[in-house]
Design an enzyme around this catalytic site. Sequence first.
Site, PDB file in Angstrom:
ATOM      1  N   LYS A 165      54.644  80.258  72.498  1.00 55.45           N
ATOM      2  CA  LYS A 165      53.857  81.455  72.154  1.00 55.45           C
ATOM      3  C   LYS A 165      52.438  81.357  72.702  1.00 55.45           C
ATOM      4  O   LYS A 165      52.007  82.206  73.480  1.00 55.45           O
ATOM      5  CB  LYS A 165      53.849  81.664  70.640  1.00 55.45           C
ATOM      6  CG  LYS A 165      55.281  81.865  70.112  1.00 55.45           C
ATOM      7  CD  LYS A 165      55.378  81.600  68.653  1.00 55.45           C
ATOM      8  CE  LYS A 165      56.779  81.350  68.162  1.00 55.45           C
ATOM      9  NZ  LYS A 165      57.766  82.369  68.442  1.00 55.45           N
ATOM     10  N   ASP A 183      53.862  74.606  59.724  1.00 54.66           N
ATOM     11  CA  ASP A 183      54.497  75.158  60.915  1.00 54.66           C
ATOM     12  C   ASP A 183      53.502  76.168  61.479  1.00 54.66           C
ATOM     13  O   ASP A 183      53.286  77.230  60.914  1.00 54.66           O
ATOM     14  CB  ASP A 183      55.814  75.843  60.528  1.00 54.66           C
ATOM     15  CG  ASP A 183      56.484  76.528  61.715  1.00 54.66           C
ATOM     16  OD1 ASP A 183      55.883  76.565  62.813  1.00 54.66           O
ATOM     17  OD2 ASP A 183      57.608  77.034  61.540  1.00 54.66           O
ATOM     18  N   TRP A 230      61.078  82.171  58.793  1.00 58.31           N
ATOM     19  CA  TRP A 230      61.062  80.817  59.352  1.00 58.31           C
ATOM     20  C   TRP A 230      60.789  79.777  58.280  1.00 58.31           C
ATOM     21  O   TRP A 230      61.362  78.692  58.288  1.00 58.31           O
ATOM     22  CB  TRP A 230      60.071  80.709  60.510  1.00 58.31           C
ATOM     23  CG  TRP A 230      60.551  81.469  61.709  1.00 58.31           C
ATOM     24  CD1 TRP A 230      60.029  82.626  62.219  1.00 58.31           C
ATOM     25  CD2 TRP A 230      61.693  81.144  62.524  1.00 58.31           C
ATOM     26  NE1 TRP A 230      60.768  83.034  63.300  1.00 58.31           N
ATOM     27  CE2 TRP A 230      61.786  82.157  63.514  1.00 58.31           C
ATOM     28  CE3 TRP A 230      62.636  80.119  62.520  1.00 58.31           C
ATOM     29  CZ2 TRP A 230      62.799  82.151  64.475  1.00 58.31           C
ATOM     30  CZ3 TRP A 230      63.641  80.120  63.482  1.00 58.31           C
ATOM     31  CH2 TRP A 230      63.706  81.125  64.444  1.00 58.31           C
TER      32      TRP A 230
HETATM   33  N1  PMP Z   1      58.717  78.680  63.175  1.00 61.74           N
HETATM   34  C1  PMP Z   1      58.112  79.821  63.522  1.00 61.74           C
HETATM   35  C2  PMP Z   1      56.935  80.303  62.728  1.00 61.74           C
HETATM   36  C3  PMP Z   1      58.597  80.561  64.608  1.00 61.74           C
HETATM   37  O1  PMP Z   1      58.017  81.701  64.960  1.00 61.74           O
HETATM   38  C4  PMP Z   1      59.718  80.074  65.331  1.00 61.74           C
HETATM   39  C5  PMP Z   1      60.272  80.761  66.535  1.00 61.74           C
HETATM   40  N2  PMP Z   1      59.983  82.040  66.743  1.00 61.74           N
HETATM   41  C6  PMP Z   1      60.317  78.892  64.900  1.00 61.74           C
HETATM   42  C7  PMP Z   1      59.779  78.216  63.837  1.00 61.74           C
HETATM   43  C8  PMP Z   1      61.506  78.324  65.609  1.00 61.74           C
HETATM   44  O2  PMP Z   1      61.053  77.780  66.793  1.00 61.74           O
HETATM   45  P1  PMP Z   1      62.019  77.159  67.891  1.00 61.74           P
HETATM   46  O3  PMP Z   1      62.755  78.297  68.493  1.00 61.74           O
HETATM   47  O4  PMP Z   1      61.029  76.512  68.820  1.00 61.74           O
HETATM   48  O5  PMP Z   1      62.903  76.177  67.225  1.00 61.74           O
END
Ligand code: PMP
Length: 363
Positions: free
Chosen positions: A199, A175, A100
């Site tokens: 989450k 993040d 991510w």
């Molecule tokens: N950052 C992290 C650390 C994640 O775990 C996730 C999704 N699992 C995201 C970003 C992306 O999130 P979204 O699907 O809400 O765009």
Amino acid sequence: MTIYNFSAGPAVLPKKVLEKAQAEFLNYNHSGMSVMELSHRSKEFDDIIQDAEALLRELMQIPDNYKVLFLQGGASTQFSMLPLNLAKGKKAYYVVAGSWGKKAYTEAVKLSQTIDFEPVLLATSEDSNFDHIPAIPEDGIDPEAAYVHVTTNNTIEGTSLYDLPDTKGVPIVADMSSNILAVNYNVSDFGMIYAGAQKNIGPAGVTIVIIREDLLNNEPALSSMLDYRIQADNHSLYNTPPTFGIYMAKLVFEHVKELGGVAQMEKVNRQKSGLLYDFIDQSDFYSSPVKQATDRSVANIPFVTPNTDLDKAFNQAADEAGFKNIKGHRSVGGMRASLYNAFPIEGVEALLAFMKDFEEEHQ
Ligand code: PMP
């Protein structure tokens, strides 16, 4: 059969919260309407969003000079919204310790072809499949930079950043999607925090942004919807917000407060994940890709058996036994147990018994 949901997100929600939402579903607070039917400009919804913000401020001890925003577009939209608002003409550092974080960096690089700023890869552990948190070269940080972006919990790889780098005043932007409210961080150590709700906070569709006021952009940021200043000035009501998701978040915040707050969540999460890590560590059959104990996530725990055929057999047998969504992310395989706040300790104990049996059968 008892079902335990190990999903990495959307994830298990507290049963009490779901029951409360169910009880209020058709008639919210004697309004004769469902929360979903309320105008976002109504008194009822205004109370909901204000309570949600006040509760989050209390839970995370958010200082007064930070704005709390309830946005949409997922954490992924923040990958672009952040540089768009904060990075103009400056360097923006990225610590890439997981898939991510890499996406956040990649989006920044893409955007830098249109907007004038310079994304810089400060540290990465990609060459070892993100199996650890890389050392961060603090001396290499230009004090004039816009921010240093980190991911506090790498959802796919199961590592966490617990000790923040000394960035010499350059704001840290985190993040925090997969360990917000699960690990106790000090908000004032960050310039900005963002997280998708799905989450530890509520259903998918809400994105939390916590931003220090002095970092709000002074110039318009391309589009009103992508402009932190406009979103903040409008108290997250610039357009129609995800009203039901914000209501669910409010209920989860109330619940976390009742349970004792974030410090208590972290304590229980360490207990839950500790059981699983201890079991994996004493086993010759299972192993964790994350070797350094200090890097290990309390929220997402990946593990593997001796080979991919056994992983496949494990995932199938686990699913049939009621351990749902324990399959590892499609990019890494194996298994992953996501033990977010709402995941019960009994589920970990049941999983350990299952893992023991599976090991005996396939040793
Ligand atoms: N950052 C992290 C650390 C994640 O775990 C996730 C999704 N699992 C995201 C970003 C992306 O999130 P979204 O699907 O809400 O765009």
